[in-house]
Motif scaffolding. Structure first.
Motif, PDB file in Angstrom:
ATOM      1  N   ASP A 616       0.589  -1.174  -0.217  1.00  0.00           N
ATOM      2  CA  ASP A 616       0.054  -0.057   0.040  1.00  0.00           C
ATOM      3  C   ASP A 616       0.813   1.181  -0.151  1.00  0.00           C
ATOM      4  OD1 ASP A 616      -3.229  -0.622   1.802  1.00  0.00           O
ATOM      5  OD2 ASP A 616      -2.479  -1.489  -0.301  1.00  0.00           O
ATOM      6  N   LEU A 617       1.745   1.382   0.758  1.00  0.00           N
ATOM      7  CA  LEU A 617       2.897   2.636   0.750  1.00  0.00           C
ATOM      8  C   LEU A 617       3.482   2.849  -0.642  1.00  0.00           C
ATOM      9  CD1 LEU A 617       4.360   1.982   4.351  1.00  0.00           C
ATOM     10  CD2 LEU A 617       2.894   3.989   3.443  1.00  0.00           C
ATOM     11  N   SER A 618       3.899   1.796  -1.075  1.00  0.00           N
ATOM     12  CA  SER A 618       4.524   1.865  -2.573  1.00  0.00           C
ATOM     13  C   SER A 618       3.460   2.352  -3.569  1.00  0.00           C
ATOM     14  CB  SER A 618       5.004   0.219  -3.093  1.00  0.00           C
ATOM     15  OG  SER A 618       6.209  -0.139  -2.263  1.00  0.00           O
ATOM     16  N   ALA A 619       2.120   1.856  -3.674  1.00  0.00           N
ATOM     17  CA  ALA A 619       0.987   2.317  -4.613  1.00  0.00           C
ATOM     18  C   ALA A 619       0.684   3.725  -4.045  1.00  0.00           C
ATOM     19  CB  ALA A 619       0.058   1.584  -4.387  1.00  0.00           C
ATOM     20  N   PHE A 620       0.894   4.197  -2.783  1.00  0.00           N
ATOM     21  CA  PHE A 620       0.583   5.696  -2.336  1.00  0.00           C
ATOM     22  C   PHE A 620       1.877   6.531  -3.047  1.00  0.00           C
ATOM     23  CE2 PHE A 620       1.855   9.030   0.596  1.00  0.00           C
ATOM     24  CZ  PHE A 620       0.583   9.372   0.799  1.00  0.00           C
ATOM     25  N   PHE A 621       3.098   5.996  -3.031  1.00  0.00           N
ATOM     26  CA  PHE A 621       3.915   6.781  -3.667  1.00  0.00           C
ATOM     27  C   PHE A 621       3.910   7.011  -5.208  1.00  0.00           C
ATOM     28  CE2 PHE A 621       7.581   8.251  -0.783  1.00  0.00           C
ATOM     29  CZ  PHE A 621       7.191   7.682   0.496  1.00  0.00           C
ATOM     30  N   ALA A 622       3.681   6.064  -5.716  1.00  0.00           N
ATOM     31  CA  ALA A 622       3.354   5.843  -7.341  1.00  0.00           C
ATOM     32  C   ALA A 622       2.199   6.738  -7.615  1.00  0.00           C
ATOM     33  CB  ALA A 622       3.081   4.495  -7.801  1.00  0.00           C
ATOM     34  N   ILE A 632       0.776   1.923 -11.489  1.00  0.00           N
ATOM     35  CA  ILE A 632       0.379   1.881  -9.864  1.00  0.00           C
ATOM     36  C   ILE A 632      -0.236   0.444  -9.461  1.00  0.00           C
ATOM     37  CG2 ILE A 632      -1.188   2.908  -8.152  1.00  0.00           C
ATOM     38  CD1 ILE A 632      -1.148   5.425  -9.816  1.00  0.00           C
ATOM     39  N   GLU A 633      -1.032   0.063 -10.260  1.00  0.00           N
ATOM     40  CA  GLU A 633      -1.550  -1.258  -9.764  1.00  0.00           C
ATOM     41  C   GLU A 633      -0.427  -2.549 -10.066  1.00  0.00           C
ATOM     42  OE1 GLU A 633      -4.374   0.118  -8.238  1.00  0.00           O
ATOM     43  OE2 GLU A 633      -4.439  -1.883  -8.294  1.00  0.00           O
ATOM     44  N   LYS A 634       0.538  -2.422 -10.780  1.00  0.00           N
ATOM     45  CA  LYS A 634       1.654  -3.137 -10.860  1.00  0.00           C
ATOM     46  C   LYS A 634       2.669  -3.352  -9.599  1.00  0.00           C
ATOM     47  CE  LYS A 634       1.913  -4.051 -15.994  1.00  0.00           C
ATOM     48  NZ  LYS A 634       2.655  -4.033 -17.263  1.00  0.00           N
ATOM     49  N   ILE A 635       2.713  -1.888  -9.354  1.00  0.00           N
ATOM     50  CA  ILE A 635       3.715  -1.832  -8.177  1.00  0.00           C
ATOM     51  C   ILE A 635       3.041  -2.454  -7.052  1.00  0.00           C
ATOM     52  CG2 ILE A 635       4.763   0.109  -6.567  1.00  0.00           C
ATOM     53  CD1 ILE A 635       5.055   1.759  -9.368  1.00  0.00           C
ATOM     54  N   ARG A 636       1.774  -2.082  -6.702  1.00  0.00           N
ATOM     55  CA  ARG A 636       0.687  -2.639  -5.851  1.00  0.00           C
ATOM     56  C   ARG A 636       0.806  -4.086  -5.680  1.00  0.00           C
ATOM     57  NH1 ARG A 636      -3.134  -0.148  -3.085  1.00  0.00           N
ATOM     58  NH2 ARG A 636      -3.688   1.182  -4.677  1.00  0.00           N
ATOM     59  N   SER A 637       0.643  -4.697  -6.593  1.00  0.00           N
ATOM     60  CA  SER A 637       0.757  -6.238  -6.825  1.00  0.00           C
ATOM     61  C   SER A 637       1.980  -6.898  -6.608  1.00  0.00           C
ATOM     62  CB  SER A 637       0.244  -6.693  -8.157  1.00  0.00           C
ATOM     63  OG  SER A 637      -1.135  -6.346  -8.350  1.00  0.00           O
ATOM     64  N   PHE A 638       3.137  -6.229  -6.962  1.00  0.00           N
ATOM     65  CA  PHE A 638       4.478  -6.576  -7.057  1.00  0.00           C
ATOM     66  C   PHE A 638       5.401  -6.311  -6.224  1.00  0.00           C
ATOM     67  CE2 PHE A 638       3.139  -7.578 -11.765  1.00  0.00           C
ATOM     68  CZ  PHE A 638       2.678  -8.869 -11.783  1.00  0.00           C
ATOM     69  N   ALA A 687       7.829  -6.992 -11.326  1.00  0.00           N
ATOM     70  CA  ALA A 687       8.463  -7.552 -10.197  1.00  0.00           C
ATOM     71  C   ALA A 687       9.735  -7.605  -9.969  1.00  0.00           C
ATOM     72  CB  ALA A 687       7.628  -8.995  -9.827  1.00  0.00           C
ATOM     73  N   ARG A 688      10.402  -8.074 -11.433  1.00  0.00           N
ATOM     74  CA  ARG A 688      11.735  -8.478 -11.400  1.00  0.00           C
ATOM     75  C   ARG A 688      12.668  -7.010 -11.514  1.00  0.00           C
ATOM     76  NH1 ARG A 688      15.310  -7.899 -15.680  1.00  0.00           N
ATOM     77  NH2 ARG A 688      17.132  -9.145 -15.721  1.00  0.00           N
ATOM     78  N   LYS A 689      12.050  -5.967 -11.719  1.00  0.00           N
ATOM     79  CA  LYS A 689      13.004  -4.748 -11.591  1.00  0.00           C
ATOM     80  C   LYS A 689      12.993  -4.228 -10.130  1.00  0.00           C
ATOM     81  CE  LYS A 689      11.528  -2.464 -15.913  1.00  0.00           C
ATOM     82  NZ  LYS A 689      10.604  -1.440 -16.489  1.00  0.00           N
ATOM     83  N   ILE A 690      11.814  -4.408  -9.613  1.00  0.00           N
ATOM     84  CA  ILE A 690      11.516  -4.291  -8.173  1.00  0.00           C
ATOM     85  C   ILE A 690      12.630  -5.167  -7.066  1.00  0.00           C
ATOM     86  CG2 ILE A 690      10.319  -4.278  -5.895  1.00  0.00           C
ATOM     87  CD1 ILE A 690       7.920  -3.468  -8.087  1.00  0.00           C
TER      88      ILE A 690
END
Length: 783
Positions: A616-622, A632-638, A687-690
């Motif tokens: 949730d915090l990562s999606a918040f920053f995105a 944003i949803e990819k960052i939230r998921s991965f 996910a791989r990049k993260i």
């Protein structure tokens, strides 16, 4: 003269009379125009061509417009080729004439298949050196050469203090790009002290620069047919637009701009090129083999200037090149009043003679009067002939007006068909978008259906799933009200074939409870007639689409609309099936990712809520960076998979209470690289990049590669700062948890391990502006 001599003379004259008939009997030519009717350049070429060939008897013209300024893509050219094949099947043209490069390129590309062995006469092609004309023994023609260098040389001679030259030319057509290449490669290098400014983007860019130009500047106006937004412009539109810039001299090389407030230059004439094409065509029609004619004819470009602009800028005629043509010069007395002038010239000696004759012999007056009466009778007869000719011209003009109206009506029908094709292409383009919402797609689909089926006024799309019936979207009806209703499958009129139902609300009310009927009548508009069909998507899922004619409308659904409606419904089925399958696959992937992240975190001592907080915090920053919904949803998921590489690290090391030794620390630092073995495939790219880069730092002090700022994927930068914040807030075997305020203070100002230089300044600004929202998000999953 003997009878044989008279007979021989007669036969000779007869042969001379019949020769043109022989050469031109039943001839036909095809003119391929690169552009559209009304495009001033090619219209001038066509006008010049017809001044030569209009006098040829029994010659049929066929003109086809390719409209490549707006429809020059490969698909449109294929469509045009198929159109020619079908329209002119069985036709054998004597000559094919092409106006400008696109038409000539089309003929060359399709010569073997469509046009061989017909002679080709081209006109108006730019940069003819790019063609291997010497080996095209079936072609001859006139090239279009714009004397840009000569025009600039003259401009700098007339304005020697020039420091800046604005070049008005588009960058979105073949002609414009060829002009730019010539300028960059052959012309600009000759003027190292001149600042060339290209105005290629839009009319707004031209206006912004030329309303208040730099000092000591001039303009070179070339071809400008399409801006960067895809808007199409005719030469006349550009000429009219350039009239507003009165404080800067404007030079050009194109004749079509000379009707506007431009100074002039060494001018290429579209009309003259058309005349040369007509003269070449005349030679071929007279029996000359085209292979024996020159491959290339060159037009005679002349210096042409506008008198009013010369006068405004204080340029005199003696400053111009010899034999320059000056347009719009003031007329002399005899030019303004030719009738009065010639009457004076003619009548002055007549009156002198008249008075002289009166003094000499009164008798001659009668002779003069008789002569005048005869002249009057001849003039009256001549006037009657003129009136008869004028009536004939009026008749011809009425015929031309009627033909033009017919052409305009045909063009409008073609435009309607093009709009329908574009709307269908727009729907097709939505089918492959995985992020397209079902309601949004069917809203566009329904609006297109109503637009293309002219009888319809309203419409709706609903879905029947198991025992439920619910509305997805509607046009005309109150969709929010309809969506609020709890409806059953048994309430809907159901037909798997296209069916037209009169007063469908009355028909459906037989199936509804009274309370449901009241609410539907409230939210649905009254209809006279409804065309509908239910499409089977799955065993227990049906898509129901209907179009309505409003109550009081006299229209009825035509058979054509009936078929069109039925054919388009397959697109709706294709989209929904694709969307359902895609959603199933994405849910499976997301479930797998969630379980994998929980497995990875289970090796660590704080595994319960960590992955949810990071997500949730990562999606918040995105969201604050406005990265777009899909990202944003990819960052939230991965983002929870950031430490998936720890699956390969021993739990004894990860949960060790004492400080790690150098070998253990090196093994832990290796875990981002281990994630690469797990996260394969396009779906897991985010996910791989993260996982690989979330320990990299903005100043290059991170691991495993020591990347800096822009080389670190933004997804990894976001998860990196969130991971540090969450680690500071979490209890570890070697430390107690920090408060929110302490954690923010460490990130923004640093401590013995963390520095603000480690993070993207934009992310630090988000923490400063939204630290309270961050704290609330953390509390949501605290414990």
């Amino acid at each position: 003269m003997s009878s044989k001599s008279r007979l021989g003379s007669f036969l000779f004259l007869l042969v001379l009379f019949l020769l043109p008939v022989y050469f031109f009997a039943s001839k036909s030519i095809l003119i391929l125009n690169s552009y559209n009717p009304g495009f001033s350049w090619s219209d001038s070429e066509l006008e010049g061509l017809k001044t030569v060939l209009d006098n040829v008897e029994d010659l049929e013209f066929y003109v086809e417009y390719m409209d490549t300024k707006r429809f020059g893509d490969e698909e449109s050219l294929i469509f045009f080729r198929e159109y020619l094949e079908k329209k002119f099947v069985g036709f054998n043209f004597d000559i094919i004439l092409t106006l400008d490069n696109n038409a000539f390129d089309f003929v060359l590309d399709n010569y073997e298949a469509l046009f061989k062995p017909t002679p080709i006469i081209y006109g108006g092609i730019n940069y003819y050196q790019d063609y291997d004309l010497d080996h095209l023994n079936f072609a001859s023609g006139v090239v279009e050469k714009h004397d840009i260098y000569e025009t600039l040389e003259l401009a700098l001679k007339l304005q020697p203090s020039t420091e800046n030259i604005y070049i008005v030319v588009d960058n979105n057509t073949k002609t414009g790009m060829l002009f730019k290449n010539e300028l960059h490669n052959e012309i600009i290098p000759n003027y190292p002290n001149i600042n060339f400014i290209f105005l290629t983007e839009s009319l707004e860019q031209i206006k912004e620069n030329l309303l208040n130009p730099l000092d000591n500047s001039l303009v070179l106006l070339l071809s400008y047919s399409r801006d960067e937004h895809g808007n199409f412009y005719d030469y006349n539109e550009i000429g009219e637009y350039m009239n507003q810039f009165k404080n800067i001299p404007i030079y050009t090389t194109a004749s079509v701009y000379m009707n506007y407030d431009v100074l002039g230059g060494k001018i290429t004439s579209a009309f003259d090129q058309g005349k040369i094409m007509g003269e070449i065509a005349l030679k071929v029609l007279q029996g000359n083999d085209i292979s024996g004619l020159p491959r290339v004819y060159f037009p005679k470009n002349e210096y042409v200037f506008n008198f009013l602009e010369l006068e405004r800028l204080g340029i005199t005629a003696h400053q111009l090149p010899p034999d320059s043509i000056i347009l719009n010069q003031p007329l002399s007395f005899h030019e303004r009043n030719p009738i009065i002038f010639w009457i004076m010239i003619i009548l002055t000696p007549t009156f002198i003679g008249f008075f002289y004759l009166i003094t000499e012999d009164n008798r001659k007056l009668k002779v003069i009067i008789e002569d005048l009466n005869k002249t009057k009778e001849e003039l009256q007869s001549f006037n009657e002939e003129i009136e008869a000719s004028n009536e004939q011209l009026v008749s011809y003009n009425e015929e031309l007006v009627a033909q033009n109206e017919e052409i305009e009506n045909n063009y409008k029908e073609i435009e309607k068909m093009n709009n329908k094709i574009r709307n269908l292409v727009s729907i097709l383009s939505e089918l492959g978008k995985s992020n397209e919402k079902i309601d949004d797609f069917f809203q566009k689909f329904l609006e297109t259906m109503i637009l293309e089926i002219p009888e319809s006024d309203y419409g709706s799309v609903s879905i029947i799933e198991k025992e439920e019936w619910r509305f997805l979207t509607a046009v005309g009806h109150d969709i929010n009200g309809l969506k609020s209703l709890s409806l059953k499958k048994d309430y809907v009129f159901f037909s798997e074939e296209v069916t037209v139902v009169d007063n469908i609300i009355s028909e459906n009310s037989k199936r509804w409870p009274e309370s449901v009927g009241i609410m539907i009548n409230k939210y649905a508009k009254p209809t006279k007639s409804t065309m509908l069909k239910a499409i089977k998507i799955d065993d227990d899922i049906y898509l129901n689409i209907s179009l309505d004619i409003r109550k009081g409308n006299s229209e009825k659904f035509s058979q054509q609309s009936f078929k069109f409606f039925d054919s388009l419904l397959n697109l709706a089925k294709l989209f929904l099936v694709n969307k359902l399958r895609t959603t199933e696959i994405q849910n499976a992937y997301n479930s797998f990712a969630s379980k994998l992240s929980m497995l990875a975190e289970s090796h660590d001592e704080d595994s319960k809520m960590h992955i949810y907080r990071v997500s949730d915090l990562s999606a918040f920053f995105a969201e604050k960076l406005q990265l777009g919904k899909e990202v944003i949803e990819k960052i939230r998921s991965f983002s929870p998979l950031h430490d998936v590489g720890k699956l390969f690290i021993s739990p004894l090391i990860l949960n060790k209470k004492d400080e790690l030794n150098a070998e253990e620390w090196e093994e832990v630092r290796h875990h981002p690289l281990l994630a690469d073995n797990l996260l394969e495939g396009k779906y897991f790219e985010t996910a791989r990049k993260i996982a690989i880069y979330h320990h990299e730092r903005f100043d290059g002090s991170g691991y495993p590669f020591g990347l800096r700022n822009g080389f670190i994927p933004i997804e990894a930068q976001i998860v990196g700062i969130v991971d540090v914040y969450d680690a500071l807030r979490s209890k570890r075997s070697y430390k107690e948890p920090y408060t929110h305020r302490q954690a923010v203070e460490i990130i923004l100002n640093g401590d013995n391990r963390t520095k603000p230089e480690h993070f993207n300044p934009k992310l630090l600004e988000i923490i400063k502006m939204y630290d309270k929202e961050m704290e609330e998000l953390y509390k949501k999953y605290e414990g």
